[in-house]
Scaffold this active site. Structure first.
Site, short mmCIF file in Angstrom:
data_model
loop_
_atom_site.label_atom_id
_atom_site.label_comp_id
_atom_site.label_asym_id
_atom_site.label_seq_id
_atom_site.Cartn_x
_atom_site.Cartn_y
_atom_site.Cartn_z
N HIS A 1 -12.18 -5.66 15.20
CA HIS A 1 -12.14 -4.76 14.04
C HIS A 1 -13.02 -5.29 12.92
O HIS A 1 -13.23 -6.48 12.76
CB HIS A 1 -10.71 -4.44 13.58
CG HIS A 1 -9.95 -5.51 12.87
ND1 HIS A 1 -8.59 -5.63 12.97
CD2 HIS A 1 -10.35 -6.48 12.03
CE1 HIS A 1 -8.19 -6.64 12.21
NE2 HIS A 1 -9.23 -7.17 11.64
N GLU B 1 -9.74 -0.37 13.50
CA GLU B 1 -9.18 -0.89 14.73
C GLU B 1 -9.87 -0.25 15.94
O GLU B 1 -10.52 0.80 15.81
CB GLU B 1 -7.68 -0.58 14.77
CG GLU B 1 -6.88 -1.24 13.66
CD GLU B 1 -6.66 -2.74 13.87
OE1 GLU B 1 -7.52 -3.42 14.45
OE2 GLU B 1 -5.60 -3.23 13.43
#
Ligand code: GLP
Length: 255
Positions: free
Chosen positions: A138, A143
């Site tokens: 990330h 994410e």
């Protein structure tokens, strides 16, 4: 991507602090994109030391942080506003009104995200965006599965990230599961990007960032689309790079 492999954490951290200091020396009114996380503590300590020596001023600079936890007040000891105050802002000559983080306490987080994106567009572009890497690739809190075209928005954190960042929270203390984060497209708008990754725990993310296929599974791989990325790593974080000899050869020959 420019890959700089240095012998240890201290040398890699020195190099990144020097890249930021050079940017401010060349352009005192630079817009800096800043990051949090344990990796950045040494970078900010070096910038504070340079400021105390009289070698570095933030008087005309403006900063935009990547992200902020949703639901943490700026005074909370784990908010990213608090991290930045503690590690950098309170110790240098930056004007408080020139420091920006997303508003994690906004009643309407979607609106706060749009406002943050608009503020970056109005004051930007960001001259140098500093980035760390999550072990899962990330950047900010984008994410895995984040859209590579994303803009500032609310992201739900992965369990891996909640566990990794749990070390900073007291036992039993509620830990946020969501954050406001610049998007991947927001990050790619910066004029230049400097990534710092340290330790064996980041080795796979580093290899995927530089050599992996571009894709949402490793969000940092999107940096391959940017024309001016410098990735600084220590030997441990470089451990899974297939073309490591080449990067070292290029560095040694000034290419
Ligand atoms: C957090 C931040 C990221 C940072 C990452 C790595 O999740 N949102 O911007 O890169 O942590 O943190 P550390 O440096 O502690 O490994």
């Amino acid at each position: 991507m420019r890959v700089i492999i240095l012998d240890d954490e201290a040398l890699a951290t020195d190099r990144v602090a020097a890249l930021i200091a050079d940017t401010l020396a060349r352009r005192p009114a630079a817009v800096l994109g800043l990051a949090t996380g344990g990796t950045m503590e040494g970078v900010y300590a070096r910038l504070v030391a340079a400021h105390r020596r009289g070698d570095l001023s933030f008087a005309k600079a403006r900063t935009f942080n990547l992200d902020e936890y949703l639901g943490l007040a700026p005074t909370h000891h784990q908010s990213y506003r608090h991290f930045m105050a503690h590690h950098l802002f309170d110790h240098v000559d930056i004007a408080p009104e020139n420091t920006h983080l997303p508003d994690g306490m906004a009643a309407d987080a979607g609106e706060a995200a749009r406002l943050y994106e608009a503020e970056i567009a109005a004051r930007g572009p960001i001259d140098l965006q500093l980035l760390g890497l999550g072990a899962n690739g990330h950047i900010g809190f984008n994410e895995p599965s984040s859209s590579l075209g994303s803009r500032t928005r609310v992201k739900t954190l992965t369990r891996d990230t909640i566990e990794a960042n749990g070390r900073f929270f007291e036992a039993g203390e509620p830990q946020p599961r969501q954050a406001l984060t610049m998007g991947i497209a927001t990050i790619l708008d910066a004029r230049s990007i400097v990534v710092l990754a340290l330790g064996a725990g980041k080795a796979e993310a580093v290899a995927q960032t530089v050599e992996g296929p571009v894709g949402a599974r490793w969000p940092s791989s999107a940096l391959q689309f940017h024309p001016d990325v410098t990735l600084v790593v220590d030997r441990a974080a470089a451990g899974s790079l297939a073309m490591r000899d080449y990067y070292e050869w290029v560095s040694a020959h000034g290419g």
